[in-house]
Design a protein around this motif. Structure first.
Motif, PDB file in Angstrom:
ATOM      1  N   PHE A  78       1.256  -0.835   0.071  1.00 26.05           N
ATOM      2  CA  PHE A  78      -0.208   0.133   0.156  1.00 26.05           C
ATOM      3  C   PHE A  78       1.035   0.712  -0.036  1.00 26.05           C
ATOM      4  O   PHE A  78       2.378   1.160   0.066  1.00 26.05           O
ATOM      5  CB  PHE A  78      -0.784   0.186   0.865  1.00 26.05           C
ATOM      6  CG  PHE A  78      -0.434  -0.120   2.060  1.00 26.05           C
ATOM      7  CD1 PHE A  78       0.178   0.785   3.377  1.00 26.05           C
ATOM      8  CD2 PHE A  78       0.204  -1.366   3.243  1.00 26.05           C
ATOM      9  CE1 PHE A  78       0.950   1.249   4.541  1.00 26.05           C
ATOM     10  CE2 PHE A  78       1.159  -1.639   3.962  1.00 26.05           C
ATOM     11  CZ  PHE A  78       0.969   0.053   5.203  1.00 26.05           C
ATOM     12  N   ASP A 127       4.514   3.672   8.656  1.00 28.68           N
ATOM     13  CA  ASP A 127       3.819   2.420   8.005  1.00 28.68           C
ATOM     14  C   ASP A 127       4.021   2.329   6.342  1.00 28.68           C
ATOM     15  O   ASP A 127       3.551   2.630   6.186  1.00 28.68           O
ATOM     16  CB  ASP A 127       2.272   2.745   8.655  1.00 28.68           C
ATOM     17  CG  ASP A 127       0.757   1.684   8.245  1.00 28.68           C
ATOM     18  OD1 ASP A 127       1.558   0.254   7.892  1.00 28.68           O
ATOM     19  OD2 ASP A 127       0.166   2.229   8.666  1.00 28.68           O
ATOM     20  N   ASP A 177       2.697  -5.317   6.763  1.00 28.41           N
ATOM     21  CA  ASP A 177       1.788  -4.232   6.770  1.00 28.41           C
ATOM     22  C   ASP A 177       2.171  -4.249   8.402  1.00 28.41           C
ATOM     23  O   ASP A 177       2.255  -5.007   9.241  1.00 28.41           O
ATOM     24  CB  ASP A 177       0.482  -4.867   6.859  1.00 28.41           C
ATOM     25  CG  ASP A 177       0.074  -3.045   7.293  1.00 28.41           C
ATOM     26  OD1 ASP A 177       0.158  -2.150   7.171  1.00 28.41           O
ATOM     27  OD2 ASP A 177      -1.014  -3.060   7.437  1.00 28.41           O
ATOM     28  N   THR A 207       4.000  -1.578  11.395  1.00 31.51           N
ATOM     29  CA  THR A 207       4.138  -0.129  11.731  1.00 31.51           C
ATOM     30  C   THR A 207       5.264   0.499  13.106  1.00 31.51           C
ATOM     31  O   THR A 207       5.094  -0.409  13.973  1.00 31.51           O
ATOM     32  CB  THR A 207       3.043   0.597  12.133  1.00 31.51           C
ATOM     33  OG1 THR A 207       2.213   0.529  11.208  1.00 31.51           O
ATOM     34  CG2 THR A 207       3.078   2.316  12.442  1.00 31.51           C
ATOM     35  N   GLU A 209       2.437  -1.838  14.504  1.00 28.84           N
ATOM     36  CA  GLU A 209       1.595  -2.935  13.976  1.00 28.84           C
ATOM     37  C   GLU A 209       2.105  -4.014  13.816  1.00 28.84           C
ATOM     38  O   GLU A 209       4.057  -3.840  13.189  1.00 28.84           O
ATOM     39  CB  GLU A 209       1.659  -2.479  13.173  1.00 28.84           C
ATOM     40  CG  GLU A 209       0.897  -2.934  11.770  1.00 28.84           C
ATOM     41  CD  GLU A 209       0.135  -2.343  10.850  1.00 28.84           C
ATOM     42  OE1 GLU A 209      -0.053  -1.631  10.130  1.00 28.84           O
ATOM     43  OE2 GLU A 209      -1.392  -3.138   9.975  1.00 28.84           O
TER      44      GLU A 209
HETATM   45 MN    MN Z   1      -0.429  -0.452   8.611  1.00 28.31          MN
END
Ligand code: MN
Ligand code: GLY
Ligand code: MN
Length: 467
Positions: A220, A249, A261, A263, A433
């Motif tokens: 992302f 992130d 993913d 962070t 995260e």
């Molecule tokens: Mn994230």
């Protein structure tokens, strides 16, 4: 194609059994223009198409007749022009052979297949599209206007796809581990670079370069910002300032689009101030608490609320909240600081299958979504099962506009110490995260090497990094 042929054959057979009858139409993605037709975004295959057919080329459609089991891969062969500009690619017939599909047809043959099915009164199952090219294609094919395609998509097909993709197999977990390893390289590089004077954009670009250097993409758009309170704060040209925190992130997806993913929130000066530690350590403890609660049979909803309660208790200790913890959380007062959910499913999409509808992925008959601010952003809540992968991403944010709005409106005023909260308006935000795999006896983080996040580990890492 990543996995053995048998994997794709089994997946399609399982899908056929779950859907039961009708014609299942699964379009892959097409090239998508960026600013003129021939200048396209980097090609990204549709995850569901990839899951069942394993092929990366644009312009393909997979069809499964759920009644007869007949499978067809549709696509046009490339011509000499394509070969001149892009080189040779595998033929459609070869791609079909690789993934164990018996029949091939040109792309245009889909019209007749669908028309025949409709004439025979059979269901045509399709998933809710998320790209406009696919919406137009479906409009042409089925005569359903794009505005109705989401509601007229096949619930049976959505539920079947979710059921299969939500449980990660051993071979998928190995691929997710590869994505996590790239994530480790990305985040530790960001932490090494995190110093006064370096721009957010430089760090963001470096992260993306690392993902690309593994033949991979970011999963992302990377979030790299001193304004951690902006949940999706994209990197700016601003130079990092001593004394502030940098929230990063970011994740990678492998060539087969299995994601990571993570962070981290790093002190730009190399050490956290006492005030930063006070907030940061709450987030650390919330992050670690999720690990002790998550196991098969437990609802992620309950893990989320266990975290919200701990956060509320600790914010009360700091004098930022007050009153009964249960009542405060029931009223949603904690959402001033944590306006998002604890985590989401992750797999071949970083928010796994979100395009199919968050409620189908994260909820079921037992656990229903809430509309309350904060809880409404909890993307996953259902009972955990072995093979689920979810993110654990608590955060505490001081969002000046939200503080002003709630203060002015008296929102949850009995639980929020606004005079104290005001003093944190320049704080920014903290999020930590990691990606959690549910195992038979509990859960574990994905990724062999842990990106440092406890205060001591982070400060030690920063102290020992190369100049
Ligand atoms: Mn994230
Ligand atoms: N990258 C957005 C998220 O963590 O969900
Ligand atoms: Mn996430």
């Amino acid at each position: 194609m990543l996995f053995p042929q048998a994997t794709y054959i089994q997946r399609r057979e399982a899908l056929r059994q779950l859907v039961g009858n009708g014609l299942i139409v699964l379009p892959g993605n097409n090239e998508s223009p960026m600013n003129y037709p021939a200048n396209t975004y980097k090609f990204r295959q549709d995850s569901t198409f990839l899951y069942f057919f394993g092929q990366h080329r644009d312009g393909l459609v997979g069809v499964i007749d759920a009644d007869t089991g007949r499978e067809v891969l549709l696509g046009d062969e490339i011509d000499i022009d394509d070969i001149v500009w892009y080189g040779e690619v595998t033929s459609v017939e070869q791609m079909a052979r690789e993934c164990g599909v018996a029949h091939v047809a040109p792309a245009a043959a889909i019209r007749e297949m669908v028309a025949d099915a409709k004439k025979a009164g059979r269901r045509v199952h399709f998933l809710p599209p998320y790209r406009h090219e696919t919406m137009l294609w479906l409009h042409d094919l089925l005569g359903i206007h794009p505005s109705r395609q989401r509601t007229e998509a096949s619930t049976e097909l959505i539920q079947a796809v979710v059921k299969l993709r939500l449980i990660k197999s051993e071979e998928e977990i190995a691929e997710l581990e590869r994505a996590a390893a790239i994530g480790y390289e990305m985040h530790t590089a960001a932490m090494r670079l995190c110093r006064p004077g370096v721009t957010e954009a430089y760090i963001g670009g470096t992260l993306e370069g690392i993902a690309a250097s593994y033949g991979s993409n970011v999963s992302f758009q990377s979030i790299v910002s001193m304004h951690g309170e902006i949940l999706h704060g994209y990197p700016s040209e601003r130079k990092l300032e001593a004394g502030r925190l940098l929230l990063c992130d970011a994740g990678a997806e492998t060539r087969e689009h299995y994601c990571s993913d993570h962070t981290r929130t790093t002190p730009i000066s190399g050490t956290y101030t006492q005030r930063q530690k006070d907030i940061y350590n709450i987030v650390v403890d919330c992050h670690d608490l999720a690990l002790t609660h998550a196991r098969p049979g437990v609802k992620w909803w309950d893990v989320h609320f266990a975290v919200c309660k701990l956060m509320t208790e600790r914010l009360k200790d700091l004098g930022l909240m007050q009153g009964d913890t249960e009542e405060a959380v029931r009223a949603g007062a904690h959402a001033l600081f944590l306006p998002h959910g604890l985590g989401h499913a992750m797999g071949m999409d970083v928010h796994d299958m979100e395009g199919l509808g968050q409620t189908y992925v994260g909820y079921d008959d037992e656990v229903r979504p809430s509309t309350q601010f904060g809880t409404a952003s909890l993307r996953f809540a259902r009972r955990l099962e072995v093979g689920h992968v979810v993110t654990d991403e608590p955060g505490i944010y001081f969002i000046p506009a939200l503080i002003d709005l709630w203060r002015k409106g008296g929102t949850n005023a009995q639980f929020l110490c606004f005079d104290e909260i005001e003093k944190f308006k320049d704080f920014g935000g903290v999020r930590i995260e990691d990606d959690v795999l549910i195992t038979p006896d509990g859960c574990r983080f994905l990724g062999e090497k842990r990106i440092p996040y406890h205060v001591d580990e982070v400060e030690e890492f920063l102290r020992n990094r190369e100049a």
